[in-house]
Design an enzyme around this catalytic site. Structure first.
Site, mmCIF file in Angstrom:
data_model
loop_
_atom_site.group_PDB
_atom_site.id
_atom_site.type_symbol
_atom_site.label_atom_id
_atom_site.label_comp_id
_atom_site.label_asym_id
_atom_site.label_seq_id
_atom_site.Cartn_x
_atom_site.Cartn_y
_atom_site.Cartn_z
ATOM 1 N N LYS A 76 -3.004 -5.527 1.769
ATOM 2 C CA LYS A 76 -3.403 -4.121 1.856
ATOM 3 C C LYS A 76 -3.114 -3.455 0.512
ATOM 4 O O LYS A 76 -2.072 -3.723 -0.106
ATOM 5 C CB LYS A 76 -2.619 -3.438 2.981
ATOM 6 N N SER A 151 -4.796 2.883 9.500
ATOM 7 C CA SER A 151 -5.271 2.847 8.139
ATOM 8 C C SER A 151 -5.534 1.444 7.596
ATOM 9 O O SER A 151 -6.216 1.302 6.582
ATOM 10 C CB SER A 151 -4.232 3.534 7.234
ATOM 11 N N SER A 175 -0.972 1.948 12.408
ATOM 12 C CA SER A 175 -1.972 1.414 11.471
ATOM 13 C C SER A 175 -2.085 -0.091 11.377
ATOM 14 O O SER A 175 -2.981 -0.592 10.711
ATOM 15 C CB SER A 175 -1.701 1.946 10.071
HETATM 16 N N1 GLN Z 1 -3.124 7.353 12.285
HETATM 17 C C1 GLN Z 1 -1.788 7.726 11.925
HETATM 18 C C2 GLN Z 1 -1.798 8.733 10.803
HETATM 19 O O1 GLN Z 1 -2.854 9.067 10.365
HETATM 20 C C3 GLN Z 1 -0.981 6.514 11.557
HETATM 21 C C4 GLN Z 1 -1.295 5.971 10.231
HETATM 22 C C5 GLN Z 1 -0.432 4.826 9.857
HETATM 23 O O2 GLN Z 1 0.161 4.178 10.714
HETATM 24 N N2 GLN Z 1 -0.334 4.589 8.563
HETATM 25 O O3 GLN Z 1 -0.787 9.174 10.360
#
Ligand code: GLN
Length: 484
Positions: A76, A151, A175
């Site tokens: 990532k 994400s 995410s």
């Molecule tokens: N969807 C959540 C956010 O936007 C979690 C994102 C994540 O786990 N990085 O904060």
């Protein structure tokens, strides 16, 4: 070759069925031919990959290959990679080339894994759909008009499209698990502190945790063996021996107590998703597990608490991007104030700016106790719910997300609808517990994920529970149409 799991690739390498160079070339060619459709990678590191594969082949030939020697993976783009751009999905870091490797990247490098490239992601890991990436959205290989989740949508889509057999990802509120669910793969967020955060660009430091993604739980165990380590460069990393996560993959599930939180099956859950999850739980009963209804009464408070704590921490973490030391800098600033203002206005996208505004507000002197202090208290209540539940059960299971992959634009104008995507995943981060998602069904030709939540440091038990399920079902083997 791209349909082989990491476990099978390792076997093939050991038995000289193919070389790492051959596998690496094969995956690189797939990425070149197919990824224009999915946009799952931001950077392809072709030359480095071929060089690493050659070294791996030499080590294998010499008979002293480390565990993941020659296995291609993707990282990532939140993990710093020495000499390779690390953008975090943002214009702010579009020109950022780190001078060092994140500990996670270094662990994989020294284990002989071959990095193919860096995967697309929501900007600074903020999002559930990959629509906030500066590099454009990732498309879900199961249905290219739908989101892959976020994400870590790039990592999940790359695995689903068989562009790589394994990937790293991070999970602050869901995410790893949510994109794994939406792309029909397996992903695990470890206990907070199990995997080093050093060199992993910070979003919300008390919640962020790196973890593996692959097609199977067996492969996730192999990746976690390498990824988990104690690291004195991360003061929140826990000094505790790393077990061999592959060692318990044969254990029986007889007598395993699985808690089913009633709050995870309430209003808002898609009925097809519910059916798939319930059918999987019945499968666990056949495997000898006992289902126990439990309650996590403060579940409804997890999204509100998270959307105070995560923006508060991110507003502090992102203050370092000011145009002075690295990253984007605006042209011809008039003075220091102008440099800060324009650099940040140009470098950050809308969602990141929204979070910085919310976070700064919640942390301001007049509101700190009312918002941030309160959210931290709520966080304790959520943690207590889980601690009590784990007195009665060994694992907790339920849906990973409320519904299968949604269409692009469906939630883009409604931040709250988007935030509710993580309703079943966020409380695990608030409590610091490990959670994973594995494919457990299909609804409208789109994958559904089953979530497994474990007690602190109980990843081995979770992985075995997922592995046993994957021995008797084949959801994890399905491939999107056109990917064969
Ligand atoms: N969807 C959540 C956010 O936007 C979690 C994102 C994540 O786990 N990085 O904060």
């Amino acid at each position: 070759m791209h349909n082989l799991t990491i476990t099978e690739l390792i076997d093939g390498l050991k038995n000289r069925v193919f070389s790492s160079t051959e596998i690496t070339q094969h995956f690189l060619a797939r990425i070149r031919n197919l990824d224009s459709e999915f946009n799952s990678l931001i950077t392809l590191t072709e030359n480095q990959a071929l060089k690493a594969a050659k070294t791996a082949d030499q080590l294998i030939a010499a008979g002293n290959a480390p565990e993941l020697c020659g296995v291609p993976i993707v990282h990532k783009d939140i993990f710093c990679t020495e000499g390779v751009r690390t953008s975090c999905g943002s214009k702010m870091l579009d020109n950022f080339v780190p001078p060092y490797n994140a500990t996670v990247v270094e662990n994989f490098r020294s284990s002989g894994a071959v990095m193919l490239g860096k995967t697309n992601m929501d900007e600074f890991a903020m999002g559930s759909s990959n629509e906030t990436s500066f590099y454009g959205p990732v498309k879900n290989p199961w249905s290219t008009d739908s989101v892959p989740g976020g994400s870590s949508g790039g990592s999940a889509a790359a695995i689903a499209a068989r562009l790589a057999p394994g990937a790293t990802a991070t999970d602050t509120g869901g995410s790893i698990r949510q994109p794994a669910a939406l792309c029909g793969i397996t992903g695990l967020k470890p206990t907070y502190g199990r995997v080093s955060r050093w060199g992993m660009i910070a979003f919300a430091s008390s919640l962020d945790q790196g973890g593996p993604m692959a097609r199977t739980a067996e492969d996730c165990a192999l990746l976690l063996n390498c990824m988990a380590s104690y690291d004195d460069k991360d003061s929140t990393c826990i000094d505790r021996p790393v077990p061999n996560y592959s060692a318990h993959l044969g254990d029986s599930l007889k007598g395993l107590r699985i808690g089913i939180p009633k709050e995870y099956f309430s209003e808002g859950l898609n009925s097809g998703t519910e059916q798939a999850v319930r059918a999987s739980l019945a499968e666990y009963e056949k495997l000898g597990a006992k289902l126990v209804e439990i309650s996590l009464p403060n579940t409804g408070l997890s999204v509100p608490a998270y959307y105070v704590i995560a923006p508060a921490e991110s507003s502090a973490n992102l203050s370092r991007f000011d145009g002075v030391r690295y990253g984007h800098r605006c042209n011809d600033p008039k003075d220091l104030e102008d440099l800060y203002r324009r650099t940040r206005a140009e470098g950050f996208g809308d969602e990141v700016q929204r979070r910085i505004l919310i976070g700064t507000y919640c942390l301001s002197a007049g509101y700190y106790d009312a918002y941030y202090g309160k959210a931290q208290q709520v966080r304790q209540l959520i943690r207590q719910d889980f601690i009590q539940a784990f007195e009665k059960v060994d694992l907790i299971m339920g849906p990973t997300c409320p519904s299968p992959a949604f269409k692009f634009g469906a939630k883009g104008n409604d931040p709250v609808a988007m935030y509710l995507e993580d309703i079943y995943t966020i409380s695990t981060n608030l409590a610091g517990l490990p959670g994973m998602s594995l494919p457990c069904g299909m609804v409208d030709n789109k994958p559904v994920g089953l979530q497994i939540i474990g007690n602190y440091f109980d990843e081995a038990r979770m992985l075995n529970a997922a592995h046993q399920f994957q021995q008797v079902t084949d959801w994890h083997q399905l491939a999107p149409a056109g990917i064969e």
